[in-house]
Design an enzyme around this catalytic site. Structure first.
Site, PDB file in Angstrom:
ATOM      1  N   THR A 144       0.822  -1.210   0.000  1.00 16.62           N
ATOM      2  CA  THR A 144       0.000   0.000   0.000  1.00 16.62           C
ATOM      3  C   THR A 144       0.856   1.260   0.000  1.00 16.62           C
ATOM      4  OG1 THR A 144      -1.485   1.295   1.424  1.00 16.62           O
ATOM      5  CG2 THR A 144      -0.136  -0.340   2.521  1.00 16.62           C
ATOM      6  N   ASP A 145       0.296   2.333  -0.542  1.00 18.64           N
ATOM      7  CA  ASP A 145       1.030   3.616  -0.506  1.00 18.64           C
ATOM      8  C   ASP A 145       1.148   4.150   0.921  1.00 18.64           C
ATOM      9  OD1 ASP A 145      -1.618   4.433  -0.109  1.00 18.64           O
ATOM     10  OD2 ASP A 145      -1.668   5.856  -1.782  1.00 18.64           O
ATOM     11  N   GLU A 146       0.363   3.583   1.859  1.00 18.59           N
ATOM     12  CA  GLU A 146       0.413   4.088   3.241  1.00 18.59           C
ATOM     13  C   GLU A 146       1.731   3.780   3.933  1.00 18.59           C
ATOM     14  OE1 GLU A 146      -3.030   3.643   5.638  1.00 18.59           O
ATOM     15  OE2 GLU A 146      -4.391   4.054   3.979  1.00 18.59           O
ATOM     16  N   TYR A 188      -1.912  -0.216  11.151  1.00 23.51           N
ATOM     17  CA  TYR A 188      -2.101  -0.904   9.864  1.00 23.51           C
ATOM     18  C   TYR A 188      -0.893  -0.697   8.953  1.00 23.51           C
ATOM     19  CZ  TYR A 188      -3.417  -1.354   4.963  1.00 23.51           C
ATOM     20  OH  TYR A 188      -3.406  -1.666   3.621  1.00 23.51           O
ATOM     21  N   LYS A 239       2.000  -3.334   7.567  1.00 26.69           N
ATOM     22  CA  LYS A 239       2.200  -3.580   6.131  1.00 26.69           C
ATOM     23  C   LYS A 239       3.656  -3.305   5.749  1.00 26.69           C
ATOM     24  CE  LYS A 239      -0.391  -4.424   3.183  1.00 26.69           C
ATOM     25  NZ  LYS A 239      -0.835  -5.730   2.602  1.00 26.69           N
TER      26      LYS A 239
HETATM   27  P1  NAD Z   1     -10.287  -6.708   2.386  1.00 25.78           P
HETATM   28  O1  NAD Z   1     -10.295  -6.322   3.828  1.00 25.78           O
HETATM   29  O2  NAD Z   1     -11.507  -6.476   1.559  1.00 25.78           O
HETATM   30  O3  NAD Z   1      -9.932  -8.259   2.245  1.00 25.78           O
HETATM   31  C1  NAD Z   1      -8.927  -8.885   2.977  1.00 25.78           C
HETATM   32  C2  NAD Z   1      -9.071 -10.386   2.774  1.00 25.78           C
HETATM   33  O4  NAD Z   1      -8.013 -11.043   3.491  1.00 25.78           O
HETATM   34  C3  NAD Z   1     -10.386 -10.953   3.314  1.00 25.78           C
HETATM   35  O5  NAD Z   1     -10.933 -11.862   2.395  1.00 25.78           O
HETATM   36  C4  NAD Z   1      -9.978 -11.667   4.597  1.00 25.78           C
HETATM   37  O6  NAD Z   1     -10.820 -12.748   4.948  1.00 25.78           O
HETATM   38  C5  NAD Z   1      -8.571 -12.117   4.237  1.00 25.78           C
HETATM   39  N1  NAD Z   1      -7.732 -12.346   5.417  1.00 25.78           N
HETATM   40  C6  NAD Z   1      -7.521 -11.508   6.466  1.00 25.78           C
HETATM   41  N2  NAD Z   1      -6.687 -12.063   7.361  1.00 25.78           N
HETATM   42  C7  NAD Z   1      -6.351 -13.283   6.856  1.00 25.78           C
HETATM   43  C8  NAD Z   1      -5.494 -14.322   7.303  1.00 25.78           C
HETATM   44  N3  NAD Z   1      -4.836 -14.225   8.481  1.00 25.78           N
HETATM   45  N4  NAD Z   1      -5.356 -15.416   6.536  1.00 25.78           N
HETATM   46  C9  NAD Z   1      -6.034 -15.530   5.358  1.00 25.78           C
HETATM   47  N5  NAD Z   1      -6.857 -14.574   4.887  1.00 25.78           N
HETATM   48  C10 NAD Z   1      -7.012 -13.469   5.633  1.00 25.78           C
HETATM   49  O7  NAD Z   1      -9.019  -6.005   1.779  1.00 25.78           O
HETATM   50  P2  NAD Z   1      -8.727  -5.320   0.357  1.00 25.78           P
HETATM   51  O8  NAD Z   1      -9.148  -3.913   0.403  1.00 25.78           O
HETATM   52  O9  NAD Z   1      -9.209  -6.209  -0.719  1.00 25.78           O
HETATM   53  O10 NAD Z   1      -7.134  -5.321   0.377  1.00 25.78           O
HETATM   54  C11 NAD Z   1      -6.391  -6.407  -0.164  1.00 25.78           C
HETATM   55  C12 NAD Z   1      -4.906  -6.110  -0.068  1.00 25.78           C
HETATM   56  O11 NAD Z   1      -4.620  -4.927  -0.780  1.00 25.78           O
HETATM   57  C13 NAD Z   1      -4.399  -5.892   1.353  1.00 25.78           C
HETATM   58  O12 NAD Z   1      -3.152  -6.492   1.484  1.00 25.78           O
HETATM   59  C14 NAD Z   1      -4.300  -4.382   1.475  1.00 25.78           C
HETATM   60  O13 NAD Z   1      -3.291  -4.018   2.407  1.00 25.78           O
HETATM   61  C15 NAD Z   1      -3.933  -4.012   0.060  1.00 25.78           C
HETATM   62  N6  NAD Z   1      -4.334  -2.669  -0.381  1.00 25.78           N
HETATM   63  C16 NAD Z   1      -5.641  -2.257  -0.248  1.00 25.78           C
HETATM   64  C17 NAD Z   1      -6.004  -1.012  -0.735  1.00 25.78           C
HETATM   65  C18 NAD Z   1      -7.425  -0.487  -0.634  1.00 25.78           C
HETATM   66  O14 NAD Z   1      -7.638   0.697  -0.868  1.00 25.78           O
HETATM   67  N7  NAD Z   1      -8.412  -1.301  -0.316  1.00 25.78           N
HETATM   68  C19 NAD Z   1      -5.043  -0.190  -1.357  1.00 25.78           C
HETATM   69  C20 NAD Z   1      -3.733  -0.650  -1.458  1.00 25.78           C
HETATM   70  C21 NAD Z   1      -3.398  -1.888  -0.982  1.00 25.78           C
HETATM   71  O1  DAU Z   2      -4.033   4.179   0.494  1.00 27.07           O
HETATM   72  C1  DAU Z   2      -4.285   2.799   0.458  1.00 27.07           C
HETATM   73  C2  DAU Z   2      -5.116   2.414   1.650  1.00 27.07           C
HETATM   74  O2  DAU Z   2      -6.400   2.951   1.433  1.00 27.07           O
HETATM   75  C3  DAU Z   2      -5.172   0.913   1.901  1.00 27.07           C
HETATM   76  O3  DAU Z   2      -3.892   0.450   2.205  1.00 27.07           O
HETATM   77  C4  DAU Z   2      -6.143   0.590   3.036  1.00 27.07           C
HETATM   78  O4  DAU Z   2      -6.277  -0.808   3.175  1.00 27.07           O
HETATM   79  C5  DAU Z   2      -7.478   1.207   2.713  1.00 27.07           C
HETATM   80  O5  DAU Z   2      -8.373   0.985   3.791  1.00 27.07           O
HETATM   81  C6  DAU Z   2      -7.342   2.701   2.452  1.00 27.07           C
HETATM   82  O6  DAU Z   2      -6.963   3.406   3.661  1.00 27.07           O
HETATM   83  P1  DAU Z   2      -7.574   4.849   4.026  1.00 27.07           P
HETATM   84  O7  DAU Z   2      -7.457   5.052   5.480  1.00 27.07           O
HETATM   85  O8  DAU Z   2      -7.051   5.915   3.139  1.00 27.07           O
HETATM   86  O9  DAU Z   2      -9.110   4.563   3.573  1.00 27.07           O
HETATM   87  P2  DAU Z   2     -10.501   4.886   4.266  1.00 27.07           P
HETATM   88  O10 DAU Z   2     -11.562   4.549   3.293  1.00 27.07           O
HETATM   89  O11 DAU Z   2     -10.602   4.317   5.651  1.00 27.07           O
HETATM   90  O12 DAU Z   2     -10.445   6.469   4.431  1.00 27.07           O
HETATM   91  C7  DAU Z   2     -10.263   7.318   3.294  1.00 27.07           C
HETATM   92  C8  DAU Z   2     -10.211   8.742   3.794  1.00 27.07           C
HETATM   93  O13 DAU Z   2     -11.506   9.088   4.304  1.00 27.07           O
HETATM   94  C9  DAU Z   2      -9.245   8.959   4.947  1.00 27.07           C
HETATM   95  O14 DAU Z   2      -8.670  10.242   4.846  1.00 27.07           O
HETATM   96  C10 DAU Z   2     -10.132   8.887   6.187  1.00 27.07           C
HETATM   97  C11 DAU Z   2     -11.455   9.458   5.675  1.00 27.07           C
HETATM   98  N1  DAU Z   2     -12.661   8.907   6.328  1.00 27.07           N
HETATM   99  C12 DAU Z   2     -12.819   7.552   6.377  1.00 27.07           C
HETATM  100  C13 DAU Z   2     -13.929   7.002   6.981  1.00 27.07           C
HETATM  101  C14 DAU Z   2     -14.095   5.496   7.042  1.00 27.07           C
HETATM  102  C15 DAU Z   2     -13.626   9.759   6.851  1.00 27.07           C
HETATM  103  O15 DAU Z   2     -13.506  11.004   6.771  1.00 27.07           O
HETATM  104  N2  DAU Z   2     -14.716   9.206   7.456  1.00 27.07           N
HETATM  105  C16 DAU Z   2     -14.899   7.864   7.561  1.00 27.07           C
HETATM  106  O16 DAU Z   2     -15.915   7.427   8.163  1.00 27.07           O
END
Ligand code: NAD
Ligand code: DAU
Length: 346
Positions: free
Chosen positions: A130-132, A154, A158
């Site tokens: 992730t970019d985080e 988190y 990561k």
């Molecule tokens: P998500 O929370 O929707 O899904 C996570 C999945 O992992 C679920 O199916 C869960 O059951 C499974 N999981 C969790 N713990 C586990 C374990 N111990 N063993 C096996 N499976 C397990 O997440 P997502 O948004 O699809 O993210 C997927 C990946 O992409 C993550 O690694 C996250 O860090 C990364 N990522 C997400 C975002 C985003 O914006 N959503 C952006 C950049 C990177």
């Molecule tokens: O940047 C990549 C990441 O993006 C991934 O690695 C994470 O798994 C994914 O959850 C996401 O993280 P963020 O914290 O950026 O996403 P989130 O949707 O939780 O929040 C997006 C922005 O919105 C952030 O600045 C927080 C704000 N927010 C979020 C929620 C849930 C609010 O203002 N109110 C809210 O209720």
């Protein structure tokens, strides 16, 4: 690379991005076998794969990536040659409430996968990151070589997982790649994250809890473009390399919120200003020259992709309504009850 790849273990493949990636791979590679290995935490759902579960090229195994025996068994039984690791505890707010499971899955779990990959001499290990991991950047763009300065449990977990991937490449010569994706959105996005939470709350005329001043910036990436970027790096990325993967759509949270309300025809009076997330990163932005040089570019504009996403949520209440009435309710209360009680209007 691609020639040796045949049996892929897609860990976390029942989650949001993983399930979209599975769909992408089944459509594109008729000869691959995909083994989804997923613990099915609150975020993992077989419903996310409902349209492809019957495909004979797809097998589902329930298991925990931190359970070495279970991972070994899946790799042995299915003759796995490649791991693509999506499995993670992914929600920043939950990691603040409960850092333990983020550490266990995002750090220890990655270590276990790497150990098994080394033991079986796997062809390729792709870590979805992730970019985080970079932390926050007020101006400019993060490049792959920049220092990692994560700010939440988190993102720190990561970053730890990623550094272990690096060590296994440097020390044991494991063939690894890492993608650092930006904020992803689209179908099957669990409704705890900003976009799906605000879309589903707005559909129900519930308040939208915007943290702080709403001027934080995220770089938004459509999930289909994210899946295509992971596919490209998995096949073409250099061993040991890291690739930024961002949509190039920097938006303030308040503007994303207004766009959602506009698309749904709902009033801005639904927006509430609530107490900020502790340690909240102000801005993420990525320099994506490296992955673009490999041949990737997003194919969806932000506005079209958000419209498509809103439409998907409107048409798929069967998917998100059960989520919002289950375990989610208790989480929502812990995270928002006090915030909403002390909220101010926009
Ligand atoms: P998500 O929370 O929707 O899904 C996570 C999945 O992992 C679920 O199916 C869960 O059951 C499974 N999981 C969790 N713990 C586990 C374990 N111990 N063993 C096996 N499976 C397990 O997440 P997502 O948004 O699809 O993210 C997927 C990946 O992409 C993550 O690694 C996250 O860090 C990364 N990522 C997400 C975002 C985003 O914006 N959503 C952006 C950049 C990177
Ligand atoms: O940047 C990549 C990441 O993006 C991934 O690695 C994470 O798994 C994914 O959850 C996401 O993280 P963020 O914290 O950026 O996403 P989130 O949707 O939780 O929040 C997006 C922005 O919105 C952030 O600045 C927080 C704000 N927010 C979020 C929620 C849930 C609010 O203002 N109110 C809210 O209720």
């Amino acid at each position: 690379m691609g020639n040796a790849m045949k049996n892929l273990l897609i860990t976390g493949g029942a989650g949001f991005i993983g399930s979209n990636f599975v769909r992408h791979m089944l459509a594109k590679y008729p000869d691959y076998r995909l083994i989804v290995f997923d613990k099915l935490t609150y975020a993992g759902r077989l419903e996310n794969l409902q349209d492809v579960l019957k495909d004979p090229r797809l097998t589902f195994v329930r298991g925990d990536i931190a359970d070495r025996a279970a991972v070994e068994q899946a790799v042995r039984e299915h003759r796995i040659d490649t791991i693509v690791n999506f499995a993670a505890e992914t929600h920043v707010d939950r990691s603040i409430l409960d850092p333990d499971s983020a550490h266990r899955t995002n750090f220890t779990g990655v270590y276990v996968l790497l150990e098994v990959a080394r033991q079986f001499g796997l062809e390729r290990f792709h870590q979805v990151s992730t970019d985080e991991v970079y932390g926050s950047i007020p101006v400019g763009y993060f490049k792959e070589g920049d220092p990692l300065q994560p700010n939440s449990p988190y993102s720190a977990s990561k970053a730890g997982g990623e550094l272990m991937v690096r060590a296994y490449h440097e020390t044991y010569g494991l063939n690894t790649v890492v993608t650092r994706g930006s904020n992803t959105f689209g179908p099957y996005h669990y409704p705890e994250k900003l976009m799906p939470l605000f879309i589903t709350n707005a559909i129900d005329n519930e308040p939208l809890p915007l943290y702080g001043d709403g001027m934080q910036v995220r770089d938004w990436l459509y999930v289909k473009d994210h899946a295509a970027g992971i596919d490209l790096v998995l096949h073409q990325g250099g061993s040991g390399e890291v690739y930024n993967l961002g949509g190039g759509n920097e938006r303030h949270n308040i503007d994303v919120t207004r766009l959602i309300l506009k698309l749904l025809g709902k009033p801005e009076s639904l927006i509430r200003r609530v107490t900020d997330r502790p340690g909240h990163d102000r801005r993420y932005a990525l320099d994506c020259a490296k992955i673009r040089a490999l041949g990737w570019a997003p194919t969806h504009t932000f506005e079209d992709a958000v419209a498509e996403t809103v439409d998907w949520f409107v048409k798929n209440e069967w998917w998100w309504r059960p989520i919002k009435s289950g375990e989610f309710k208790e989480y929502y209360r812990r995270q928002y009850a006090e915030r909403l009680a002390t909220a101010t209007a926009l």
